[in-house]
Design a protein around this motif. Sequence first.
Motif, short mmCIF file in Angstrom:
data_model
loop_
_atom_site.label_atom_id
_atom_site.label_comp_id
_atom_site.label_asym_id
_atom_site.label_seq_id
_atom_site.Cartn_x
_atom_site.Cartn_y
_atom_site.Cartn_z
N LYS A 1 47.25 25.32 -53.44
CA LYS A 1 47.38 26.63 -54.33
C LYS A 1 48.35 26.42 -55.42
O LYS A 1 49.67 26.00 -55.11
N CYS B 1 48.15 35.73 -59.71
CA CYS B 1 47.13 34.54 -59.92
C CYS B 1 47.49 33.36 -59.16
O CYS B 1 48.80 33.12 -59.28
N ALA C 1 45.77 29.15 -58.87
CA ALA C 1 44.37 28.31 -59.01
C ALA C 1 44.37 27.84 -57.51
O ALA C 1 45.43 27.21 -57.16
N ARG C 2 42.91 27.73 -57.18
CA ARG C 2 42.96 26.76 -55.74
C ARG C 2 42.08 25.69 -55.97
O ARG C 2 41.23 25.68 -56.38
N LYS C 3 42.49 24.56 -55.54
CA LYS C 3 41.79 23.24 -55.54
C LYS C 3 40.85 23.18 -54.37
O LYS C 3 41.28 23.30 -53.24
N GLU C 4 39.79 23.11 -54.40
CA GLU C 4 38.73 23.15 -53.43
C GLU C 4 37.66 21.94 -53.54
O GLU C 4 37.48 21.57 -54.61
N SER D 1 37.14 20.84 -57.18
CA SER D 1 37.05 21.95 -58.40
C SER D 1 38.31 22.89 -58.17
O SER D 1 38.77 22.93 -57.08
N VAL D 2 38.40 23.36 -59.32
CA VAL D 2 39.52 24.49 -59.37
C VAL D 2 38.71 26.00 -59.45
O VAL D 2 38.13 26.26 -60.13
N LYS D 3 39.38 26.76 -58.58
CA LYS D 3 39.02 28.08 -58.61
C LYS D 3 40.13 29.16 -59.08
O LYS D 3 41.17 28.98 -58.32
N GLN D 4 39.99 29.87 -59.81
CA GLN D 4 40.77 30.91 -60.11
C GLN D 4 40.90 32.08 -59.33
O GLN D 4 39.68 32.67 -59.05
N VAL D 5 41.95 32.64 -58.81
CA VAL D 5 42.13 33.78 -57.74
C VAL D 5 42.98 34.51 -58.41
O VAL D 5 44.24 34.23 -58.47
#
Length: 506
Positions: A136, A148, A150-153, A484-488
Amino acid sequence: MAMEVAVVPRRELFIDGEWKEPVRGRRIPVINPATESVIGDVPAGTEDDVELAVSAARRAFSRNRGKDWPRASGNYRAQFLRRIAAKIIEKKDELAKLEAMDCGKPLDEAAWDMDDVAACFEYYADLGEALDGKRKVPISLPLETFKCHARKEPMGVVGLITPWNYPLLMATWKVAPALAAGCTAVLKPSELASVTCLELAEICKEVGLPAGVLNIVTGLGPEAGAPLVSHPQIDKVAFTGSTETGRQVMGYASQTIKPVSLELGGKSPIIVFEDVDIEKAVEWALFGCFWTNGQICSATSRLLLHESIADDFLDKMVSWAANIKVSDPLEEGCRLGPVVSVGQYEKIKKFILTAKNEGASVIYGGVRPQHLDKGYFILPTILTNVETSMQIWREEVFGPVLCVKTFKTEEEAIDLANDTRFGLAGAVLSNDPERCNRLTEEINAGIIWVNCSQPCFCQAPWGGNKRSGFGRELGEWGLDNYLSVKQVTEYTSSDPWGWYGRPSKL
Ligand code: NAD
């Protein structure tokens, strides 16, 4: 073709944690390039097998399958990677022997590869574990009403395609970070050398890797590689191989807009200035091109010599080249084995013949060694009188062939070094640190060596520019390949958003 006592364990495809015969039942002979004998065979997987493997990897990526591999802690996954590393070390001698007999690399090099394989699994076990605390990434926004991160998945189910020059090591460069990141995978090794990758499958069984997390489908490129790249359930493709196949892989991947990383060919320069210790530089120049029988993507196969030292350098280089022990890879002290296959052998001979016809001079090698009447052996070969327009200067040979040109000035050396469509690696040899530093900036390549050529560490980024591909393997960059990077973004205010007028009847 002679049949040696089979030394290669008979294996099937590795799908969903089990050995599975290929649907069409075909097999590919394994030929020892030093003896030209068949020493076993490997399954020839096709589209149907790829389908089964991708489905298994997809199930393992889903919730509660594969013991929830993508959602488990980094520590959970790291335990498997560490067990794999320990098994590699336990079986090192056996694996190194199989590797040497399968692809022809000297046994000492193959043993070195196995140490690197184990180190790479260990390294990504550590990195995957550390990722838990870094998944995170908080992001500060200009509006206080939003929070906000960014989460690395894990990227998902990945397709991994590898070449034959470092069969198990190239597979490991992909498998270890992919699994550490939480991806599940289907690996398609080269049909010319898949034996140790199938032994990796056996190791995965032994350490109890959850079913479907890693699947291994051996087979021909067009029959097993192409359907893997095109498969709509594959989320990312990592490819190492020739520039030509890389182009095709990009084409197939474009149909489903999947990300691709490409580690392709090279024609790398090594620049030797007049202020070097000549003997030391000669050894690096030879190692830079003849290591792994010259079949290295990063081979520094274009030697640029300052004209003032050229005669002395070449005399010494020929003496050193004549001293390289060319033999069966299993013989003690072997430093150059056969090239991988009859196809590669013929291709290299044609390169040398064309170079000679175009006016180049062979100052050492160019032929098979007299003492070896069997096997795909070519002596370490050194060519001078090479023009930049010649095929031998411009194209990747992927064999023990070094071509030499001289230069007068640093600028000329840089221009010659960069006059290539490839951009994988480069080396500069000089006792002037400032000059070395300048050249590390000026040479257009992904990897630059100073006063050496070829050392490679799993902690440092690896990959090329231009037609040598894109993306980086190894180090943290290797792990990022599979994330991949997800924006939360969260709305945190208790007030309504207030953009539309509130309907009066509510
Ligand atoms: P290759 O391109 O012939 O094959 C590589 C892999 O691609 C094999 O597994 C092959 O079966 C598969 N393949 C072939 N056709 C395919 C298709 N149509 N679709 C999908 N997959 C397909 O390369 P090679 O001869 O095995 O390896 C030598 C090449 O690899 C050299 O060019 C070398 O420079 C390059 N290489 C690059 C690196 C790097 O890190 N940049 C490392 C090692 C090797």
